[in-house]
Scaffold this motif. Structure first.
Motif, PDB file in Angstrom:
ATOM      1  N   ILE A 155      23.527  20.546  42.133  1.00  0.00           N
ATOM      2  CA  ILE A 155      22.286  19.372  43.121  1.00  0.00           C
ATOM      3  C   ILE A 155      21.206  19.529  42.407  1.00  0.00           C
ATOM      4  CG2 ILE A 155      23.254  19.856  45.379  1.00  0.00           C
ATOM      5  CD1 ILE A 155      20.987  21.467  46.053  1.00  0.00           C
ATOM      6  N   ASN A 156      20.903  17.980  42.284  1.00  0.00           N
ATOM      7  CA  ASN A 156      19.592  18.262  41.284  1.00  0.00           C
ATOM      8  C   ASN A 156      17.960  18.549  42.644  1.00  0.00           C
ATOM      9  OD1 ASN A 156      20.434  16.803  39.664  1.00  0.00           O
ATOM     10  ND2 ASN A 156      20.865  14.548  40.601  1.00  0.00           N
ATOM     11  N   VAL A 157      18.147  18.652  43.852  1.00  0.00           N
ATOM     12  CA  VAL A 157      17.734  19.115  44.491  1.00  0.00           C
ATOM     13  C   VAL A 157      17.135  20.525  44.385  1.00  0.00           C
ATOM     14  CG1 VAL A 157      15.878  18.837  46.905  1.00  0.00           C
ATOM     15  CG2 VAL A 157      17.696  17.083  45.674  1.00  0.00           C
ATOM     16  N   ARG A 158      16.489  21.054  43.662  1.00  0.00           N
ATOM     17  CA  ARG A 158      15.894  22.785  43.537  1.00  0.00           C
ATOM     18  C   ARG A 158      15.201  23.237  43.899  1.00  0.00           C
ATOM     19  NH1 ARG A 158      18.953  23.485  38.510  1.00  0.00           N
ATOM     20  NH2 ARG A 158      19.313  25.323  39.197  1.00  0.00           N
ATOM     21  N   HIS A 159      15.317  24.797  44.405  1.00  0.00           N
ATOM     22  CA  HIS A 159      14.635  25.651  45.036  1.00  0.00           C
ATOM     23  C   HIS A 159      14.106  26.792  43.700  1.00  0.00           C
ATOM     24  CE1 HIS A 159      18.171  26.680  46.400  1.00  0.00           C
ATOM     25  NE2 HIS A 159      17.747  28.121  45.909  1.00  0.00           N
ATOM     26  N   CYS A 160      14.894  26.690  43.545  1.00  0.00           N
ATOM     27  CA  CYS A 160      14.852  28.323  42.439  1.00  0.00           C
ATOM     28  C   CYS A 160      13.714  28.334  40.780  1.00  0.00           C
ATOM     29  CB  CYS A 160      16.278  28.307  41.377  1.00  0.00           C
ATOM     30  SG  CYS A 160      16.730  27.068  40.284  1.00  0.00           S
ATOM     31  N   ASP A 161      12.372  26.592  40.646  1.00  0.00           N
ATOM     32  CA  ASP A 161      12.217  26.921  40.081  1.00  0.00           C
ATOM     33  C   ASP A 161      10.966  28.238  39.827  1.00  0.00           C
ATOM     34  OD1 ASP A 161      13.168  24.543  40.689  1.00  0.00           O
ATOM     35  OD2 ASP A 161      10.873  23.317  40.156  1.00  0.00           O
ATOM     36  N   ASP A 162      10.813  28.572  40.679  1.00  0.00           N
ATOM     37  CA  ASP A 162       9.783  29.520  40.934  1.00  0.00           C
ATOM     38  C   ASP A 162      10.525  31.165  40.012  1.00  0.00           C
ATOM     39  OD1 ASP A 162      11.841  30.340  42.744  1.00  0.00           O
ATOM     40  OD2 ASP A 162      10.302  31.321  44.508  1.00  0.00           O
ATOM     41  N   LEU A 163      11.087  31.230  40.440  1.00  0.00           N
ATOM     42  CA  LEU A 163      12.970  32.777  39.889  1.00  0.00           C
ATOM     43  C   LEU A 163      13.004  31.726  38.694  1.00  0.00           C
ATOM     44  CD1 LEU A 163      15.359  33.241  42.458  1.00  0.00           C
ATOM     45  CD2 LEU A 163      13.861  34.555  42.077  1.00  0.00           C
ATOM     46  N   MET A 164      13.282  31.081  38.124  1.00  0.00           N
ATOM     47  CA  MET A 164      13.287  30.535  36.461  1.00  0.00           C
ATOM     48  C   MET A 164      12.296  30.877  35.764  1.00  0.00           C
ATOM     49  SD  MET A 164      16.334  29.439  35.691  1.00  0.00           S
ATOM     50  CE  MET A 164      17.592  28.649  36.308  1.00  0.00           C
ATOM     51  N   GLU A 165      10.851  30.736  36.255  1.00  0.00           N
ATOM     52  CA  GLU A 165       9.233  30.890  36.068  1.00  0.00           C
ATOM     53  C   GLU A 165       9.903  32.443  35.894  1.00  0.00           C
ATOM     54  OE1 GLU A 165       4.642  29.824  35.204  1.00  0.00           O
ATOM     55  OE2 GLU A 165       6.161  28.974  37.138  1.00  0.00           O
ATOM     56  N   LEU A 166       9.683  32.602  36.781  1.00  0.00           N
ATOM     57  CA  LEU A 166       9.839  34.748  36.276  1.00  0.00           C
ATOM     58  C   LEU A 166      10.540  35.040  35.402  1.00  0.00           C
ATOM     59  CD1 LEU A 166       8.687  36.871  38.176  1.00  0.00           C
ATOM     60  CD2 LEU A 166      10.440  36.662  39.764  1.00  0.00           C
ATOM     61  N   LEU A 295      11.057   0.822  40.515  1.00  0.00           N
ATOM     62  CA  LEU A 295      12.059   2.289  40.104  1.00  0.00           C
ATOM     63  C   LEU A 295      11.147   3.570  40.393  1.00  0.00           C
ATOM     64  CD1 LEU A 295      13.749   2.829  38.244  1.00  0.00           C
ATOM     65  CD2 LEU A 295      12.354   3.157  36.584  1.00  0.00           C
ATOM     66  N   GLU A 296      11.452   4.710  40.762  1.00  0.00           N
ATOM     67  CA  GLU A 296      11.660   5.734  41.263  1.00  0.00           C
ATOM     68  C   GLU A 296      12.353   7.013  40.311  1.00  0.00           C
ATOM     69  OE1 GLU A 296      11.151   9.078  45.327  1.00  0.00           O
ATOM     70  OE2 GLU A 296      11.778   6.891  44.973  1.00  0.00           O
ATOM     71  N   GLU A 297      11.499   7.740  39.604  1.00  0.00           N
ATOM     72  CA  GLU A 297      12.470   8.992  38.677  1.00  0.00           C
ATOM     73  C   GLU A 297      13.006   9.885  39.918  1.00  0.00           C
ATOM     74  OE1 GLU A 297      12.409  12.620  34.842  1.00  0.00           O
ATOM     75  OE2 GLU A 297      11.058  10.318  35.732  1.00  0.00           O
ATOM     76  N   ASP A 298      14.223  10.666  39.924  1.00  0.00           N
ATOM     77  CA  ASP A 298      14.571  11.289  41.128  1.00  0.00           C
ATOM     78  C   ASP A 298      13.777  12.477  40.653  1.00  0.00           C
ATOM     79  OD1 ASP A 298      16.043   9.709  41.770  1.00  0.00           O
ATOM     80  OD2 ASP A 298      17.708  10.755  40.668  1.00  0.00           O
ATOM     81  N   PRO A 299      13.625  14.274  41.030  1.00  0.00           N
ATOM     82  CA  PRO A 299      12.388  14.663  40.638  1.00  0.00           C
ATOM     83  C   PRO A 299      13.958  15.893  40.078  1.00  0.00           C
ATOM     84  CG  PRO A 299      13.562  15.047  43.167  1.00  0.00           C
ATOM     85  CD  PRO A 299      13.470  14.059  42.754  1.00  0.00           C
ATOM     86  N   HIS A 300      13.106  17.532  39.407  1.00  0.00           N
ATOM     87  CA  HIS A 300      13.855  17.959  39.005  1.00  0.00           C
ATOM     88  C   HIS A 300      14.840  17.602  37.712  1.00  0.00           C
ATOM     89  CE1 HIS A 300      12.451  20.906  41.240  1.00  0.00           C
ATOM     90  NE2 HIS A 300      13.398  20.837  42.808  1.00  0.00           N
TER      91      HIS A 300
END
Length: 408
Positions: A155-166, A295-300
């Motif tokens: 999906i495009n609504v991500r919650h894992c950004d913190d883990l990816m950076e880690l 016009l709105e760009e999706d997050p992530h």
């Protein structure tokens, strides 16, 4: 142990355990892991956590309140050089709850069929068998191996950004466990992916009595959809796909609202930026006066995975290892997105498509080729134990690429 002996030993180890692999895969594919089904993803995560612990990994289950839990395993190595390798995987699938129960794993000759068998449960399991073989050989020349399995890749609504950076900020390389292409190729480059929503605000009126008082949002939106679609291909590899459209409440009412959603794929971030500039210019070329456009760009945003010199060297390593195993190997660009985009964001060289060979993802005919499991597990093991030369290592200290900093 020389590399040739090691990869052949891993291949033999996995080949001798294919019956157990099939049993394990049947269990893993039985979990209902639709992205929005937390209970099923958590069951699969617990099962995978137990397997990682059996490999002497330090395991952390990252609890999520509204989403499936994520999984991080760390395995210290025996090497004293700076080589942190990351394996990226995802536990979620696109299949609604009930699909796994309706279509349990089945074997037809060399093909295994099940929801998520290729994307990517069979690939995760092949990686675990590769690590198990390395453990049996007591061979871990890296400094640390990190195994990250997230629950939000589809999906495009991500919650894992913190883990990816880690896991990626100080990594030297990333190996992404998506399946190999149907022709056996691995992936050294991926297009970036961005989504957009275009909204048209008009004015409603009676379609029969006084339509001239209305401002038809659907007509204006249709005009804009055609204008934007005309930009597809204006730069190399760039595609624009209108995917969803809606508007209006009844045929006898001039519609005062309509919206469309678009998918943009691109080879370079500068292509995306240039396309947005042209798009904004087109939005000023309206067909229906008085309709307001937004016009709105999706997050992530998913960043493109570019085949940098370091990634090219990794691909050449993979080809050398494949030759030791007796098969040719190509590396290709694909338009599909994956979590390799996070590696690109942090300037970490990455290879993708390192799972067994499969195809027909996201369909009732999704399959995995059983005879590819031992060789692809051995290929992955060879890459895990083969660090990059220092001159082609990743951007240091977790510095995001300049282009990524502009877009992040």
């Amino acid at each position: 142990m020389d590399l040739h002996s090691l990869v052949q030993s891993v291949e033999t180890y996995v080949r001798q355990r294919l019956a157990r692999y099939i049993d394990d895969l049947s269990t893993l594919c039985a979990f209902e892991t639709f992205t929005f089904h937390k209970a099923g993803i958590d069951q699969a995560t617990d099962w995978l956590a137990a397997r990682l612990k059996a490999l002497d990994m330090e395991v952390t289950i990252v609890e999520r309140q509204d989403w499936g839990n994520d999984l991080l395993g760390r395995l210290p190595g025996q090497g004293d050089h700076d080589d942190r390798v990351v394996l990226l995987a995802h536990s979620d699938t696109v299949y609604p709850v009930g699909t796994a129960a309706m279509r349990p794993l089945r074997r037809e000759g060399n093909r295994l069929y099940a929801p998520g068998v290729c994307d990517m449960k069979g690939c995760i399991l092949a990686a675990l068998y590769a690590l198990e073989a390395l453990q049996a050989l007591n061979y871990r020349p890296f400094r640390e191996l990190r195994f990250l399995c997230v629950s939000d890749e589809e999906i495009n609504v991500r919650h894992c950004d913190d883990l990816m950076e880690l896991v990626l900020h100080d990594a030297q390389r990333a190996l992404v466990l998506e399946a190999a292409r149907a022709n056996g190729a691995i992936v050294s480059a991926r297009k970036g992916n961005a989504g957009y929503t275009l909204r048209a605000y008009g004015r409603s009126a009676h379609a029969g009595v006084e339509p001239e008082k209305g401002r038809n949002a659907i007509i204006e939106l249709a005009h804009q959809v055609l204008q934007l679609a005309s930009l597809s291909g204006w730069r190399e590899g760039l595609t624009i796909t209108p995917g969803l459209i809606s508007g209006g409440i009844a045929t006898n009412v001039v519609p005062d609202y309509a919206e469309a959603r678009f998918d943009l794929r691109f080879l370079r971030l500068e292509d995306k930026e240039a396309t947005e500039e042209r798009w904004l210019a087109l939005l000023r070329q309206q067909r229906v006066p008085g309709v307001r456009l937004e016009l709105e760009e999706d997050p992530h945003l998913k960043h493109p995975l570019v085949c940098t010199p370091a990634a090219q060297r990794m691909a050449e390593q993979a080809q050398s290892i494949a030759s030791l195993l007796g098969f040719p190997l190509e590396h290709v660009l694909t338009g599909g997105a994956s979590d390799a985009s996070y590696a690109a964001l942090y300037g970490v060289p990455a290879l993708d498509g390192l799972g067994p060979i499969g195809g027909n993802d996201h369909s009732p005919d999704e399959y995995l080729l059983l005879d590819s499991v031992p060789t692809r597990a051995a290929l992955l093991a060879g890459l895990i134990v083969s660090p990059l030369p220092a001159e082609t290592s990743a951007v240091r200290s977790g510095q995001k690429t300049a282009a990524a900093q502009r877009a992040h």
